[in-house]
Every structure is written in structure tokens, then in C-alpha cells.
Design an enzyme around this catalytic site. Structure first.
Site, short mmCIF file in Angstrom:
data_model
loop_
_atom_site.label_atom_id
_atom_site.label_comp_id
_atom_site.label_asym_id
_atom_site.label_seq_id
_atom_site.Cartn_x
_atom_site.Cartn_y
_atom_site.Cartn_z
N GLU A 430 0.84 -1.19 0.00
CA GLU A 430 0.00 0.00 0.00
C GLU A 430 0.88 1.25 0.00
O GLU A 430 1.64 1.48 0.93
CB GLU A 430 -0.89 -0.02 1.26
CG GLU A 430 -1.62 1.27 1.53
CD GLU A 430 -2.37 1.22 2.86
OE1 GLU A 430 -2.43 0.14 3.50
OE2 GLU A 430 -2.91 2.27 3.26
N ASP A 503 -1.21 -1.30 5.63
CA ASP A 503 -1.11 -0.77 6.99
C ASP A 503 -2.13 -1.42 7.90
O ASP A 503 -3.19 -1.87 7.46
CB ASP A 503 -1.39 0.75 6.98
CG ASP A 503 -0.28 1.52 6.28
OD1 ASP A 503 0.81 0.94 6.10
OD2 ASP A 503 -0.51 2.69 5.92
N ASP A 505 -4.43 -0.36 9.68
CA ASP A 505 -5.47 0.59 10.06
C ASP A 505 -6.69 0.38 9.15
O ASP A 505 -6.72 -0.56 8.36
CB ASP A 505 -4.96 2.04 9.97
CG ASP A 505 -4.49 2.39 8.56
OD1 ASP A 505 -4.75 1.59 7.63
OD2 ASP A 505 -3.87 3.46 8.38
N ASP A 507 -7.90 2.05 6.61
CA ASP A 507 -7.64 2.14 5.17
C ASP A 507 -6.95 0.89 4.66
O ASP A 507 -7.27 0.38 3.58
CB ASP A 507 -6.77 3.36 4.86
CG ASP A 507 -7.60 4.64 4.82
OD1 ASP A 507 -8.84 4.52 4.68
OD2 ASP A 507 -7.02 5.74 4.94
#
Ligand code: 0RA
Length: 638
Positions: A430, A503, A505, A507
Site C-alpha cells: 500500500e 497498513d 489501520d 484504510d
């Protein structure tokens, strides 16, 4: 009685010489359990329950049982109760012991001794209850039959008691309670959700049969009974979609085979065709499935011609007529031949003709009676054909462009030097900054890096032509080398490990889901052949003085803080970009100490539903899914 009896004295009482072979048979099961139940992991453990239930379902198919109930008991054992005829308890004519004991101790006795009885289950699970017995620390059986309740207890396959009459009773049926042996299984904890999903499927596949499951550990309970059978199954599969018509259903019995078909088109693009033979999900397909597909393609092409819906010389391809199609094909076959790698491909050739003719004739009649239905369904297939043609052009263009650009591989790809796919890996990363760290940190010998800009197109809501116009997706497909959709060819896959690294998180989770949706809908063999992995970057670094530790869960963090003492400083990693190349290598990419999660499809129906819910049009089911699963989220970082 039973518990106090030692194995030795129990054996002396219960066995004569003729039974010794029987015992050694079960010994073989204990020595090599995986050969009989597939694995000693969670799948094998749950398989035990399916094996017992299959016998109850056989009773139902033979017309003697209407209800099956499954209980996960507080002590971790499972009880299966049915109201069938009850396992016979009289003396077996040749084995010289009770038939019950033969069923419980003789390998592959399965259940029915009598070959003429209609045993349609089996195949995958047909290893017999004796395997369950062999792999259980304890098993008890109660048989209600001939006005009497009979009881017997076993430990690791050996009888602890003789078959004992314990009282008079007016009903018939079998109750089996077993406690899996922890010496055999990695874990003996049953999952309510796993069992419940299979039981629901069995209730769909056996219309009218009442099946319930109770979890005494949590008081959860599900009751299943579907008078509509697989037609209700199709409604269930389509419940979050806009459908084009009522469910169409065909049923036919021919030469001892039962064929049931239910299908319905929605306005989406995915194809969801599930086939079953004798209640087993034939994920590898087989002749029943090819008969169905062939018939649909032929009838839709014939009517497209008749109704003037197609340009001259254009034909609807199989994938055109299956766009937005949800179908369940269920056959019950007297002598099923299961083939293929996972024994989930139906090899009975006669089923092809039977299914083809049922679907061919009935669908033709239905379309003749209902031309609007024909027009609606075929118009959609025609649009799919046009999109397929547009996608082919887009692919050709993309191919030509990439050849012109840079000798065929995408410029963003930092390829590895190895050309051997079996040792090569690709990290799909990403963002460009994490991509940069990964490029510097990797072992370039066998690790390739492909940074993605961020959120790729949600393919659940797009046709292939639009998918092929997405630059990020074309780049990814080109890098993998194996093509997409009908041009997919796994032989051309350039890396046997495809690792998604995002990541930790929200997103990151979203990007991961978008990528998995693409892989699931358009390159599914990559999942089926276990090529897809998720990288596990650390969540924290716990540091005290010169020592530091990377940890991957909250629990590990707490432990590390304890270990390193009060003076430790905890660093929370929010993104891959916060790690330098060396750290990224150490924690997430070095094969010697990284953790990769392998993506597997445990349950095709469930997986499809989740992708539809998460990525599809309907908002309400998504809200509910998120609400229901919120408690499973251990690490949410918004
Ligand atoms: C052998 C023969 C018959 C039924 C069964 C086994 C049987 C096994 C199981 C296991 C769980 N529930 C079951 N119910 C029945 C046929 C019996 C007859 O002919 O009466």
C-alpha cells in the site's frame, strides 16, 4: 461400571479372537487419523460431527427420520440426536456381536450393511461412525428401537460396556454423544458458527428436514427447516441483491437419481453457481454442473436468436449467460463417483445428460410461456457479451501499451531476479512510501515489490470491461502474469506467493478487502491453490534501553512490557511507512521470522455472502454485518 473398567479387563470381556482384526482396524485410524478425516486440525475435528450427522441424514433420505438435533455440550462434547429407526442392536449374522458394535468398531461399515438401502450420503465423509469412535476419548450411544432403550459406552474405540437394555421406550432413534480425543486433535474446541453453517446448508439441501443446533456453552441456538429446499437456498444467496424474477426450480427423478435445480438472476455481475452431490459441495464441479451450464448456454442462445436479440454471428458465451446468475444444483446419486484432487468432483457421466435434458426442456417451456422472462434474462446476457468484447479490446490495448512501454512488465514493479515462480514472491504494498522501504529492505533474489497507489476499483460493482480500464488492476494483472477472468491461466503465474501488505489501520483493511474481492471474483484459482497471503506487520515496538522487541498483538505487548520492566517505551506502528527498510525486512518480510496469513476459502457460500455484503450495493446488510462483528475487532485504529 464403564469408567472403572480398565482397558485390559474390558477387552477380555468384550472380545473373542474374531474381533481382533476389527480392533486393529481402529488402531490404524488412531495411527493415521488424517488419512481418514483429512486432518487433525479444526477441519478434521468438525468432520467428526458431519460423519455422525450424515448417518442421520441417510435415515431422513430413506424416509425414516424427520429431525436431527446437535448440541455442543458445556464439557466440549457433542451430542447428535435423530428420530430415525435406530441403529440395529440384534446380533450381526456373521460378526457374532451386536450390529451396533459392528457399526461402532468396524471400519467402513458406515451404517447400512444392506447394499440395497438408499445410502446417498458418503463420498467425502463416508468413513463411518467407527472413525469418530476411534478418535473419541469417550463415546456413548443410546438406541431406541423395538420398544427398548439400549446403551453402550466406548473409550478410544474400545467398548467399556456391553450393549445394555436400560428401559422401555415408545419412540425410535439414535443418540450419539462423543468427546474428541485431545491426544489426536490440535484443538478440541468446536465452533458453533462452523457447525451451524454446514447444518443450515444440509437443511437447504434436504427440504423439510428439521435440524437444530444448540450451544450449551453460550446458549446460542439455530433452528433450520426449509420447506422450499434449494429454492429457499437461492433466495438466501440473493437476499442482498436486486433480482430479475422469481426463483426458477426444476426437479426430476430418473434411474434412481434425484436432480434438483433452482436459480435466479440478479442485476449484479458475479456468477454464483453451487453444485452438490449427495449433500457434498462439489467445489471441483463435475458432470451435473457441466450438464447445467451446457443447457443454460444452449437455451439462451436459441432464444436470443429467435427473439432477434443478438447481432449476426455473435454468440453468448458461457460466462455471458452466467453473469448475475445464482444457482444451486443438487443431485442425489445411488453410486456417486467422487474424483479430483479433493474428491469433490462428480464423475458420474450419466448425470450430464440427465441434468442437460431436465434444464433444456423445462427452461424452453418456461421461456415459451413467459417471453418477458426470456427477454429480461437474455438482454442481460447480451450486455455481458458486449462488455466481454469491450474488455477483450481493453486487454489487447493494455497488452500492447505495456509492451511498448517497458518490455512488457509494469514500470512500477521492482521484479526479483529469480525466474522460478515456485520460489518467487510478490509483495503488493500500500502506497509509494512503504513500497520504497520494501524495495530497499527486500531480498531482491526472490522478492518482487509492487506498490499500489491506494484504493483500487471495487470490482463487485463493475463489469469486466470497466475492471480492465483500471490502471492499478491492469498493472497488478500484468505483474502476476496469469491473466484475468476467462483468460486466466494459473500456469503463467510468476510468483507462487502473492503477499498483500497493507497498513494495520482502517484504510489498510479496506485496501486488503478490495484486493481480495478482485482475487475472489476474477482470479479465484489463486485462492483455491493457496497462493494468496497477508503480511503481518508488527503493531508495536517495545523498547527498554538497548533491547527492543517487535510485537504483533495487544497480548504480546502486555507480556513484553512486563518482561522489559517499567522503563520500557512503547511505540505504536500506525503504518508500514513508519518502519525503515531494515525494520520492515526484520519484522515482516524475512522468511525466517515473518508471519504470513494464508487465505483459504473454508466455505464458498459464506465467503460469497461476505463479499456481497461488504462490497455490494445494499447498505443495510453491511451495517448489520459490521455491527454483529464489531466485537471481533481487536485492533481498530481510525
Ligand atoms: C445400520 C442400519 C440401519 C440404520 C442405521 C445403521 C443407522 C445408523 C445411524 C447413525 C446415526 N443414526 C443412525 N440411524 C440409523 C437400518 C436399520 C433398519 O433396517 O431398521
Amino acid at each position: 461400571m464403564a469408567d472403572g473398567t480398565s482397558g485390559e479387563s474390558g477387552k477380555k470381556n468384550a472380545y473373542d479372537a474374531s474381533n481382533i482384526t476389527v480392533l486393529s482396524g481402529l488402531d490404524a485410524v488412531r495411527k493415521r487419523p488424517s488419512m481418514y478425516i483429512g486432518s487433525t486440525g479444526p477441519r478434521g475435528l468438525h468432520h467428526l460431527v458431519y460423519e455422525v450427522i450424515d448417518n442421520s441424514i441417510d435415515e431422513a433420505l430413506a424416509g425414516f427420520c424427520t429431525e436431527v438435533s446437535v448440541t455442543i455440550n458445556k464439557d466440549g462434547s457433542v451430542t447428535v440426536i435423530d428420530n430415525g429407526r435406530g441403529i440395529p442392536v440384534g446380533e450381526h449374522p456373521t460378526m457374532k456381536m451386536s450390529a451396533l458394535q459392528v457399526v461402532m468398531t468396524k471400519l467402513h461399515a458406515g451404517g447400512k450393511f444392506d447394499k440395497d438401502s438408499y445410502r446417498v450420503s458418503g463420498g467425502l465423509h463416508g468413513v463411518g461412525i467407527s472413525c469418530v469412535n476411534a478418535l473419541s476419548k469417550e463415546l456413548e450411544v443410546w438406541v431406541n428401537r423395538d420398544g427398548m432403550q439400549h446403551y453402550q459406552k466406548y473409550a478410544r474405540g474400545e467398548p467399556m460396556t456391553p450393549v445394555t437394555q436400560i428401559g422401555a421406550i415408545g419412540t425410535s432413534g439414535t443418540t450419539i454423544r462423543f468427546y474428541p480425543d485431545s491426544d489426536i486433535f490440535d484443538s478440541i474446541e468446536f465452533s458453533f458458527d462452523v457447525l451451524s453453517a454446514r447444518l443450515r446448508e444440509l437443511a437447504f439441501l434436504n427440504k423439510g428436514l428439521k435440524i437444530n443446533i444448540v450451544d450449551e456453552r453460550t446458549d446460542k441456538r439455530h433452528d433450520f427447516q426449509y420447506e422450499g429446499g434449494i429454492a429457499t437456498f437461492v433466495e438466501h444467496l440473493n437476499k442482498n441483491q436486486n433480482v430479475l424474477h422469481e426463483v426458477i426450480r426444476f426437479e426430476k427423478e430418473k434411474e434412481g437419481n434425484i436432480v434438483e435445480i433452482a436459480f435466479q438472476y440478479n442485476d449484479g455481475y458475479a456468477e454464483k453457481v453451487f453444485s452438490f452431490a449427495n449433500n457434498i459441495n462439489t467445489i471441483e464441479g463435475g458432470f451435473h454442473l457441466s450438464g447445467f451450464k451446457g443447457a443454460i448456454t444452449k437455451v439462451l442462445n436459441d432464444f436470443a436468436g429467435k427473439l432477434n436479440l443478438l447481432d449476426k454471428d455473435v454468440k453468448l458465451a458461457g460466462e455471458d449467460v452466467r453473469e448475475g446468475l445464482v444457482a444451486v444444483i443438487s443431485v442425489k446419486v445411488q453410486n456417486p463417483q467422487f474424483e479430483g484432487q479433493t474428491k469433490t468432483k462428480l464423475g458420474n457421466y450419466e448425470l450430464k445428460g440427465i441434468v442437460e435434458s431436465v434444464v433444456g426442456e423445462r427452461l424452453k417451456n418456461l421461456f415459451n410461456e413467459n417471453p418477458k422472462l426470456a427477454r429480461d434474462v437474455i438482454s442481460k446476457s447480451v450486455m455481458a457479451a458486449k462488455a466481454r468484447e469491450a474488455a477483450r479490446k481493453a486487454r489487447d490495448l493494455a497488452r500492447r501499451k505495456s509492451v511498448l512501454d517497458s518490455g512488457s512488465l509494469p514500470g512500477k514493479l521492482a521484479d526479483c531476479s529469480s525466474k522460478d515462480p515456485s520460489v518467487s514472491e510478490i509483495y503488493i504494498v500500500e502506497g509509494d512510501s512503504a513500497g520504497g522501504s520494501a524495495k530497499q529492505g527486500r531480498n531482491r533474489e526472490f522478492q518482487a515489490i509492487l506498490p499500489l497507489k491506494g484504493k483500487i476499483l471495487n470490482v463487485e460493482k463493475a463489469r469486466l470491461d470497466k475492471v480492465m480500464k483500471s490502471e492499478e488492476i491492469v498493472t497488478l494483472v500484468t505483474a502476476l502474469g496469469c491473466g484475468i477472468a476467462d483468460e486466466f491461466n494459473i500456469e503463467k503465474l510468476r510468483y507462487h506467493k502473492v503477499i498483500i501488505m497493507t497498513d494495520a489501520d482502517v484504510d489498510g483493511a479496506h485496501i486488503r478487502t478490495l484486493l481480495l474481492t478482485l482475487l475472489y471474483r476474477y482470479m479465484k484459482p489463486l485462492i483455491e491453490n493457496h497462493h494468496i497471503y497477508i503480511a503481518q506487520p508488527p503493531l508495536f515496538r517495545v523498547k527498554a534501553g538497548k533491547t527492543s522487541k517487535y510485537v504483533y498483538t495487544e497480548e504480546e505487548k502486555d507480556l513484553a512490557v512486563k518482561e522489559l520492566g517499567d522503563k520500557s517505551y512503547v511505540q505504536r506502528y500506525k503504518g508500514l511507512g513508519e518502519m525503515n527498510p531494515e525494520q520492515l525486512w526484520d519484522t515482516t518480510m524475512n522468511p525466517d521470522n515473518r508471519t504470513l496469513l494464508l487465505i483459504k476459502e473454508e466455505d464458498a457460500v459464506e465467503a460469497d455472502q461476505i463479499f456481497t455484503i461488504l462490497m455490494g450495493d445494499a447498505v443495510e446488510p453491511r451495517r448489520k454485518f459490521i455491527e454483529d462483528n464489531a466485537n471481533l475487532v481487536t485492533n481498530l485504529d481510525v
